[in-house]
Design an enzyme around this catalytic site. Structure first.
Site, PDB file in Angstrom:
ATOM      1  N   ASP A 127      15.094  -0.743  -1.242  1.00  0.00           N
ATOM      2  CA  ASP A 127      16.059  -0.887  -0.153  1.00  0.00           C
ATOM      3  C   ASP A 127      17.067  -1.963  -0.580  1.00  0.00           C
ATOM      4  O   ASP A 127      17.997  -1.692  -1.325  1.00  0.00           O
ATOM      5  CB  ASP A 127      15.255  -1.247   1.101  1.00  0.00           C
ATOM      6  CG  ASP A 127      16.064  -1.276   2.374  1.00  0.00           C
ATOM      7  OD1 ASP A 127      17.168  -0.726   2.392  1.00  0.00           O
ATOM      8  OD2 ASP A 127      15.589  -1.857   3.367  1.00  0.00           O
ATOM      9  N   GLU A 129       6.910   2.377  -7.336  1.00  0.00           N
ATOM     10  CA  GLU A 129       7.205   1.849  -6.004  1.00  0.00           C
ATOM     11  C   GLU A 129       7.643   2.985  -5.071  1.00  0.00           C
ATOM     12  O   GLU A 129       8.176   4.002  -5.517  1.00  0.00           O
ATOM     13  CB  GLU A 129       8.292   0.759  -6.157  1.00  0.00           C
ATOM     14  CG  GLU A 129       8.773   0.084  -4.904  1.00  0.00           C
ATOM     15  CD  GLU A 129       7.715  -0.598  -4.049  1.00  0.00           C
ATOM     16  OE1 GLU A 129       6.641  -0.019  -3.829  1.00  0.00           O
ATOM     17  OE2 GLU A 129       7.996  -1.700  -3.547  1.00  0.00           O
ATOM     18  N   ASP A 130       7.382   2.785  -3.803  1.00  0.00           N
ATOM     19  CA  ASP A 130       7.734   3.834  -2.837  1.00  0.00           C
ATOM     20  C   ASP A 130       9.231   3.894  -2.552  1.00  0.00           C
ATOM     21  O   ASP A 130       9.845   4.952  -2.619  1.00  0.00           O
ATOM     22  CB  ASP A 130       6.944   3.651  -1.524  1.00  0.00           C
ATOM     23  CG  ASP A 130       6.965   2.211  -1.002  1.00  0.00           C
ATOM     24  OD1 ASP A 130       7.730   1.372  -1.527  1.00  0.00           O
ATOM     25  OD2 ASP A 130       6.213   1.922  -0.051  1.00  0.00           O
ATOM     26  N   PHE A 133      15.555   4.339   8.538  1.00  0.00           N
ATOM     27  CA  PHE A 133      14.190   3.844   8.359  1.00  0.00           C
ATOM     28  C   PHE A 133      13.241   5.034   8.297  1.00  0.00           C
ATOM     29  O   PHE A 133      13.112   5.794   9.255  1.00  0.00           O
ATOM     30  CB  PHE A 133      13.796   2.884   9.478  1.00  0.00           C
ATOM     31  CG  PHE A 133      12.508   2.173   9.164  1.00  0.00           C
ATOM     32  CD1 PHE A 133      12.498   1.071   8.321  1.00  0.00           C
ATOM     33  CD2 PHE A 133      11.308   2.640   9.670  1.00  0.00           C
ATOM     34  CE1 PHE A 133      11.302   0.431   7.991  1.00  0.00           C
ATOM     35  CE2 PHE A 133      10.110   2.013   9.346  1.00  0.00           C
ATOM     36  CZ  PHE A 133      10.109   0.906   8.510  1.00  0.00           C
ATOM     37  N   VAL A 134      12.584   5.190   7.137  1.00  0.00           N
ATOM     38  CA  VAL A 134      11.747   6.374   6.930  1.00  0.00           C
ATOM     39  C   VAL A 134      10.258   6.025   6.939  1.00  0.00           C
ATOM     40  O   VAL A 134       9.861   4.895   6.652  1.00  0.00           O
ATOM     41  CB  VAL A 134      12.120   7.095   5.615  1.00  0.00           C
ATOM     42  CG1 VAL A 134      13.510   7.704   5.705  1.00  0.00           C
ATOM     43  CG2 VAL A 134      12.035   6.167   4.404  1.00  0.00           C
ATOM     44  N   ASP A 144       5.029   3.150   6.075  1.00  0.00           N
ATOM     45  CA  ASP A 144       4.528   2.885   7.418  1.00  0.00           C
ATOM     46  C   ASP A 144       5.593   2.283   8.333  1.00  0.00           C
ATOM     47  O   ASP A 144       6.632   1.807   7.889  1.00  0.00           O
ATOM     48  CB  ASP A 144       3.372   1.879   7.351  1.00  0.00           C
ATOM     49  CG  ASP A 144       3.861   0.448   7.078  1.00  0.00           C
ATOM     50  OD1 ASP A 144       4.663   0.275   6.143  1.00  0.00           O
ATOM     51  OD2 ASP A 144       3.478  -0.483   7.814  1.00  0.00           O
ATOM     52  N   LYS A 189      17.513   3.684  -1.538  1.00  0.00           N
ATOM     53  CA  LYS A 189      18.486   3.555  -0.437  1.00  0.00           C
ATOM     54  C   LYS A 189      19.618   2.665  -0.931  1.00  0.00           C
ATOM     55  O   LYS A 189      19.637   1.465  -0.627  1.00  0.00           O
ATOM     56  CB  LYS A 189      17.794   2.826   0.713  1.00  0.00           C
ATOM     57  CG  LYS A 189      17.493   3.633   1.929  1.00  0.00           C
ATOM     58  CD  LYS A 189      17.207   2.659   3.065  1.00  0.00           C
ATOM     59  CE  LYS A 189      15.934   2.961   3.764  1.00  0.00           C
ATOM     60  NZ  LYS A 189      15.644   2.004   4.838  1.00  0.00           N
ATOM     61  N   LYS A 213       0.817  -1.199   0.000  1.00  0.00           N
ATOM     62  CA  LYS A 213       0.000   0.000   0.000  1.00  0.00           C
ATOM     63  C   LYS A 213       0.859   1.261   0.000  1.00  0.00           C
ATOM     64  O   LYS A 213       0.360   2.344  -0.203  1.00  0.00           O
ATOM     65  CB  LYS A 213      -0.886   0.043   1.267  1.00  0.00           C
ATOM     66  CG  LYS A 213      -1.625  -1.226   1.549  1.00  0.00           C
ATOM     67  CD  LYS A 213      -2.238  -1.190   2.951  1.00  0.00           C
ATOM     68  CE  LYS A 213      -2.052  -2.539   3.558  1.00  0.00           C
ATOM     69  NZ  LYS A 213      -2.404  -2.657   4.939  1.00  0.00           N
ATOM     70  N   GLY A 214       2.155   1.093   0.253  1.00  0.00           N
ATOM     71  CA  GLY A 214       3.019   2.260   0.497  1.00  0.00           C
ATOM     72  C   GLY A 214       3.128   3.242  -0.648  1.00  0.00           C
ATOM     73  O   GLY A 214       3.370   4.427  -0.438  1.00  0.00           O
TER      74      GLY A 214
HETATM   75  P1  5GP Z   1      13.474  -4.257  -0.320  1.00  0.00           P
HETATM   76  O1  5GP Z   1      12.921  -5.563  -0.780  1.00  0.00           O
HETATM   77  O2  5GP Z   1      13.980  -3.366  -1.434  1.00  0.00           O
HETATM   78  O3  5GP Z   1      14.515  -4.428   0.766  1.00  0.00           O
HETATM   79  O4  5GP Z   1      12.349  -3.521   0.454  1.00  0.00           O
HETATM   80  C1  5GP Z   1      11.273  -2.982  -0.154  1.00  0.00           C
HETATM   81  C2  5GP Z   1      10.148  -2.746   0.817  1.00  0.00           C
HETATM   82  O5  5GP Z   1      10.608  -2.693   2.186  1.00  0.00           O
HETATM   83  C3  5GP Z   1       9.523  -1.403   0.551  1.00  0.00           C
HETATM   84  O6  5GP Z   1       8.509  -1.495  -0.430  1.00  0.00           O
HETATM   85  C4  5GP Z   1       8.994  -1.048   1.911  1.00  0.00           C
HETATM   86  O7  5GP Z   1       7.754  -1.660   2.099  1.00  0.00           O
HETATM   87  C5  5GP Z   1       9.984  -1.659   2.873  1.00  0.00           C
HETATM   88  N1  5GP Z   1      11.003  -0.692   3.298  1.00  0.00           N
HETATM   89  C6  5GP Z   1      12.308  -0.652   2.981  1.00  0.00           C
HETATM   90  N2  5GP Z   1      12.930   0.392   3.562  1.00  0.00           N
HETATM   91  C7  5GP Z   1      11.967   1.051   4.245  1.00  0.00           C
HETATM   92  C8  5GP Z   1      11.972   2.250   5.058  1.00  0.00           C
HETATM   93  O8  5GP Z   1      12.969   2.941   5.268  1.00  0.00           O
HETATM   94  N3  5GP Z   1      10.766   2.606   5.597  1.00  0.00           N
HETATM   95  C9  5GP Z   1       9.616   1.891   5.410  1.00  0.00           C
HETATM   96  N4  5GP Z   1       8.521   2.335   6.000  1.00  0.00           N
HETATM   97  N5  5GP Z   1       9.581   0.764   4.657  1.00  0.00           N
HETATM   98  C10 5GP Z   1      10.745   0.370   4.085  1.00  0.00           C
END
Ligand code: 5GP
Length: 186
Positions: free
Chosen positions: A109, A105-106, A158-159, A165, A137, A49-50
């Protein structure tokens, strides 16, 4: 400010990107997307939902014909880290074969979630797949990903806010802030 607002604000260590900064960057991204996809059958695929606030602003900054579709995925892991094991909870409503897909995508990471999602979409034979992410990131990237439209590069913190959220809270903050580490260590 109500007591409830004050409580949410108390959990914010710093404001990383304020409302005006986000909105002007999103307008630029929308203009770039409108230019590149003007004559194409494009579907914006967003991950619930982000990315919803970002998607809502981005699509209104791209005045071209476009369709929307949604995926919901769950990634297993701790509350602030993903594990790379992803499950599709809700799949696309319409076929994407032969169409141009732009993933909205939001935040990227480690890249593990997106890597899985891209493979999942590629199997449905779209004409192209590109990626638009508001936040990047890079410090924590495990899987290399090409981000075709990138809002901001941010440090390894962590944002929350503007859709993001922690335990389903803070999505409605109108800016992107850093969550106080005490909150997730509580
Ligand atoms: P990844 O698979 O790239 O590690 O992570 C992607 C998902 O992790 C994002 O869509 C998000 O839901 C969550 N995520 C990663 N970093 C953050 C952050 O700093 N804050 C929040 N709220 N969610 C994050």
């Amino acid at each position: 400010m109500s007591t409830r607002d004050a409580t949410m604000m108390d959990d914010v260590a710093e404001i990383l990107l304020d409302t005006e900064t986000i909105s002007s960057r999103v307008r630029q991204l929308g203009a770039d997307i409108a230019r590149d996809y003007a004559a194409k059958d494009v579907v914006l695929v967003s991950i619930l939902k982000g990315a919803l606030p970002f998607l809502a602003d981005l699509m209104r900054a791209a005045p071209i014909p476009l369709a929307l579709d949604f995926l919901e995925v769950s990634s297993y892991g701790t509350s602030t880290e993903t594990s790379g094991v992803v499950r599709v909870l809700k799949d696309l409503a319409n076929p994407i074969e032969g169409r141009h897909v732009l993933i909205v995508e939001d935040i990227i990471d480690t890249g593990l979630t997106l890597n899985y999602v891209i493979e999942h979409l590629r199997a449905q034979r779209p004409a192209s797949i590109k990626l638009c992410a508001l936040l990047d990131k890079p410090a924590r990237r495990i899987v290399p990903l090409q981000i075709d439209y990138r809002g901001f590069e941010i440090p390894d913190k962590f944002v929350i806010g503007y859709g993001l959220d922690y335990a389903e809270r803070y999505r409605n903050l109108p800016f992107i802030g850093v969550l106080r580490p005490e909150v997730y260590r509580r």
